[in-house]
Motif scaffolding. Structure first.
Motif, PDB file in Angstrom:
ATOM      1  N   HIS A  69       2.887   3.375   1.884  1.00 26.38           N
ATOM      2  CA  HIS A  69       2.771   4.080   0.815  1.00 26.38           C
ATOM      3  C   HIS A  69       1.057   4.361   0.839  1.00 26.38           C
ATOM      4  O   HIS A  69       0.348   3.241   1.146  1.00 26.38           O
ATOM      5  CB  HIS A  69       3.000   3.299  -0.544  1.00 26.38           C
ATOM      6  CG  HIS A  69       2.613   3.783  -2.068  1.00 26.38           C
ATOM      7  ND1 HIS A  69       3.468   5.067  -2.224  1.00 26.38           N
ATOM      8  CD2 HIS A  69       1.760   3.542  -2.749  1.00 26.38           C
ATOM      9  CE1 HIS A  69       2.746   5.522  -3.263  1.00 26.38           C
ATOM     10  NE2 HIS A  69       1.876   4.572  -3.741  1.00 26.38           N
ATOM     11  N   HIS A  71      -2.360   7.106  -0.739  1.00 27.27           N
ATOM     12  CA  HIS A  71      -2.971   8.501  -1.195  1.00 27.27           C
ATOM     13  C   HIS A  71      -4.123   8.681  -0.311  1.00 27.27           C
ATOM     14  O   HIS A  71      -5.150   8.305  -0.892  1.00 27.27           O
ATOM     15  CB  HIS A  71      -3.090   8.456  -2.687  1.00 27.27           C
ATOM     16  CG  HIS A  71      -1.818   7.578  -3.325  1.00 27.27           C
ATOM     17  ND1 HIS A  71      -0.720   8.585  -3.688  1.00 27.27           N
ATOM     18  CD2 HIS A  71      -1.639   6.610  -4.030  1.00 27.27           C
ATOM     19  CE1 HIS A  71      -0.026   7.851  -4.349  1.00 27.27           C
ATOM     20  NE2 HIS A  71      -0.638   6.503  -4.538  1.00 27.27           N
ATOM     21  N   HIS A 237       6.556   6.235  -7.529  1.00 22.95           N
ATOM     22  CA  HIS A 237       6.108   4.924  -7.937  1.00 22.95           C
ATOM     23  C   HIS A 237       7.137   4.430  -8.996  1.00 22.95           C
ATOM     24  O   HIS A 237       7.725   4.951  -9.944  1.00 22.95           O
ATOM     25  CB  HIS A 237       4.809   4.913  -8.865  1.00 22.95           C
ATOM     26  CG  HIS A 237       3.675   5.422  -7.854  1.00 22.95           C
ATOM     27  ND1 HIS A 237       3.170   6.888  -7.664  1.00 22.95           N
ATOM     28  CD2 HIS A 237       2.860   4.809  -7.212  1.00 22.95           C
ATOM     29  CE1 HIS A 237       2.290   6.844  -6.864  1.00 22.95           C
ATOM     30  NE2 HIS A 237       1.856   5.832  -6.485  1.00 22.95           N
ATOM     31  N   HIS A 274       5.771  -0.275  -5.030  1.00 19.43           N
ATOM     32  CA  HIS A 274       5.462  -1.339  -5.693  1.00 19.43           C
ATOM     33  C   HIS A 274       6.444  -2.352  -6.190  1.00 19.43           C
ATOM     34  O   HIS A 274       6.750  -3.372  -5.892  1.00 19.43           O
ATOM     35  CB  HIS A 274       4.707  -0.977  -7.311  1.00 19.43           C
ATOM     36  CG  HIS A 274       3.121  -0.129  -6.828  1.00 19.43           C
ATOM     37  ND1 HIS A 274       2.288  -0.703  -6.188  1.00 19.43           N
ATOM     38  CD2 HIS A 274       3.034   1.067  -7.262  1.00 19.43           C
ATOM     39  CE1 HIS A 274       1.487   0.327  -6.140  1.00 19.43           C
ATOM     40  NE2 HIS A 274       1.699   1.186  -6.455  1.00 19.43           N
ATOM     41  N   ASP A 325      -1.501   1.734  -0.045  1.00 19.96           N
ATOM     42  CA  ASP A 325      -1.676   2.426  -1.389  1.00 19.96           C
ATOM     43  C   ASP A 325      -3.006   2.768  -1.878  1.00 19.96           C
ATOM     44  O   ASP A 325      -3.509   2.270  -2.492  1.00 19.96           O
ATOM     45  CB  ASP A 325      -1.103   1.381  -2.513  1.00 19.96           C
ATOM     46  CG  ASP A 325      -1.073   2.171  -3.726  1.00 19.96           C
ATOM     47  OD1 ASP A 325      -1.072   3.424  -3.595  1.00 19.96           O
ATOM     48  OD2 ASP A 325      -1.071   1.603  -4.805  1.00 19.96           O
TER      49      ASP A 325
HETATM   50 ZN   LIG Z   1       0.280   4.813  -5.158  1.00 22.56          ZN
END
Ligand SMILES: [Zn+2]
Length: 456
Positions: A69, A71, A237, A274, A325
């Motif tokens: 995960h 970004h 998410h 998560h 993340d």
């Molecule tokens: Zn995220």
């Protein structure tokens, strides 16, 4: 038949193949051909000739780490002052308007910077959840795919999406959401243009509506149908904060997992970022369905979100991988550091015996690979792709360490010495072989300064 290319990693000091039997080999060698591991040769065995030979006698080798995960674009807005001490919803409210200004140049540089950091940490495969597509700002997914090809990382980008802006009751401003018809068209285009279903693929697409507070149930369901028509995976998410849970109860009268199940997502082709706020019966449902979880301990601690029930999820049967993340909620992309955080956080909660070093490394490798739907990476065994991370044992951090594998997580997180991806040496002697780092840092810094006021 002669291979097109071959590589021998010779006499590795300590090799942990993560093969499920807790095997540790000393003095073994790895022979790779055409990007695949062909032989694991025990100490003293006869070594085949290869085009390229690398010494391993100073190193501990593990399978390349798998990041489930991220970004990448957020590397441009890390440690941003006004968001430095905020929880998720306020953090997002501060950052959305800045991200609305992203363009191709910014996303390309951000992807290269985040990927370079991942490579230096021993990561050979990463996903990316890109969900900000301001209209008229170019094709932001294609540019990050170009960055991955250039730098040499195995890449599972997701075509993310947000469709419910503030005027419709969502959290993001209307300036960063897209119409659902356009999202689905772009998802289909991305799959057709980029997705490679073949074994050993360097690039696979997944579809990733962002979160319950930024997309509609209709888009969740349509994304699942589209993904299944094309055989690609699903990511989103879920159950990250109590605020999200309250939002779902207020807007839909349902808990996040019920919303997910209603949209057809409770299946083994989905993995969730998560997964903190699941109750006991929800964990059992996730396990029965084989849903993957991307556990992101640093981000969860940084935003004060909570501690995921990692042990219960694994016992229930969920593959639990690790994710760094987000450049802006970590604010780094170091996979070895993430495995260390995962280890320490579970031990804080459940005691030191609850999670072994090797369990944390399994999450960072083979379980992460399962989250991404891959059985051809994540371990060092004949027939797997040649994705290998070697860490130099001679440095200060490991001086005095008794067990090389434990040292990887218990000592300070190191920079990788040599990194092999699909048989190609991408990092050697701690230096990136595919791009020049200094011009990238200068460009990344300049583009970050265009988005936000920085002190640096
Ligand atoms: Zn995220």
């Amino acid at each position: 038949m002669m291979p097109r290319s071959s590589l021998l990693v010779r006499h590795i000091h300590t090799l942990a193949p993560m093969d499920g039997r807790h095997t540790v080999l000393h003095g073994a060698s790895l022979y790779c051909a055409d990007g695949e591991i062909r032989q694991v040769i025990a100490s003293g065995g006869k070594l085949p000739k290869a085009d390229r030979v690398i010494r391993g006698d100073h190193a501990v080798a593990i399978p390349g780490l798998v990041n489930t995960h991220h970004h990448l674009y957020q590397t441009l807005t890390r440690a941003y002052g006004p968001a430095a001490d905020a929880e998720l919803f306020d953090w997002l409210r501060v950052l959305y308007p800045i991200w609305a200004r992203l363009d191709e140049d910014a996303v390309h540089a951000a992807a290269l910077a985040g990927m370079a950091e991942l490579l230096f940490s021993g990561c050979t495969t990463t996903t990316d959840h890109h969900y900000v597509f301001p209209r008229g700002h170019g094709n932001l997914l294609d540019v990050e795919i170009e960055a991955a090809r250039r730098i040499g990382i195995r890449f599972h980008p997701t075509r993310g999406s947000m469709s419910v802006g503030q005027s419709q009751g969502g959290l993001p401003p209307d300036s960063v959401v897209e119409s659902e018809d356009r999202i689905l068209e772009e998802c289909e285009r991305a799959i057709g243009k980029h997705h490679d279903p073949a074994p050993g693929a360097m690039l696979r697409i997944a579809l990733a509506p962002c979160s319950p507070f930024s997309v509609s149930p209709r888009l969740m369901r349509a994304s699942a149908e589209l993904a299944r028509r094309h055989g690609v995976r699903l990511h989103t998410h879920l159950a990250e904060t109590r605020d999200e849970e309250r939002y779902c109860l207020e807007h839909f009268g349902k808990r996040p997992l019920d919303l997910l199940e209603d949209a057809g997502w409770l299946a083994a082709d989905a993995w969730l970022a998560h997964g903190i706020y699941f109750n006991r019966s929800e964990i059992a449902r996730l396990g029965r369905a084989g849903v993957g979880i991307a556990h992101c301990p640093t981000s969860n601690m940084r935003l004060g979100s909570g501690c995921a029930p990692v042990l219960a999820l694994r016992r229930a049967g969920c593959p639990v991988g690790l994710g760094v993340d987000g450049g802006a909620s970590n604010d780094s992309s170091h996979m070895l550091a993430e495995a260390r955080q995962a280890l320490l956080l579970q031990r804080l909660r459940h005691g030191a015996a609850a999670l072994g070093v090797r369990d944390a490394l399994r999450m960072a490798t083979v379980e992460g690979a399962r989250c991404l739907g891959r059985d051809d990476i994540g371990t060092i065994e004949p027939g797997k792709r040649a994705d290998i991370a070697l860490f130099d044992l001679r440095g200060l951090s490991y001086s005095g360490a008794g067990d090389a594998v434990s040292a990887l997580l218990l000592c300070a997180p190191e920079r990788v010495d040599t990194l092999v991806i699909d048989g190609r040496v991408v990092v050697e002697g701690g230096e990136l072989q595919t791009i020049r780092l200094e011009p990238l840092i200068a460009r990344h810094r300049r583009l970050a300064a265009k988005l936000v006021v920085t002190d640096l």
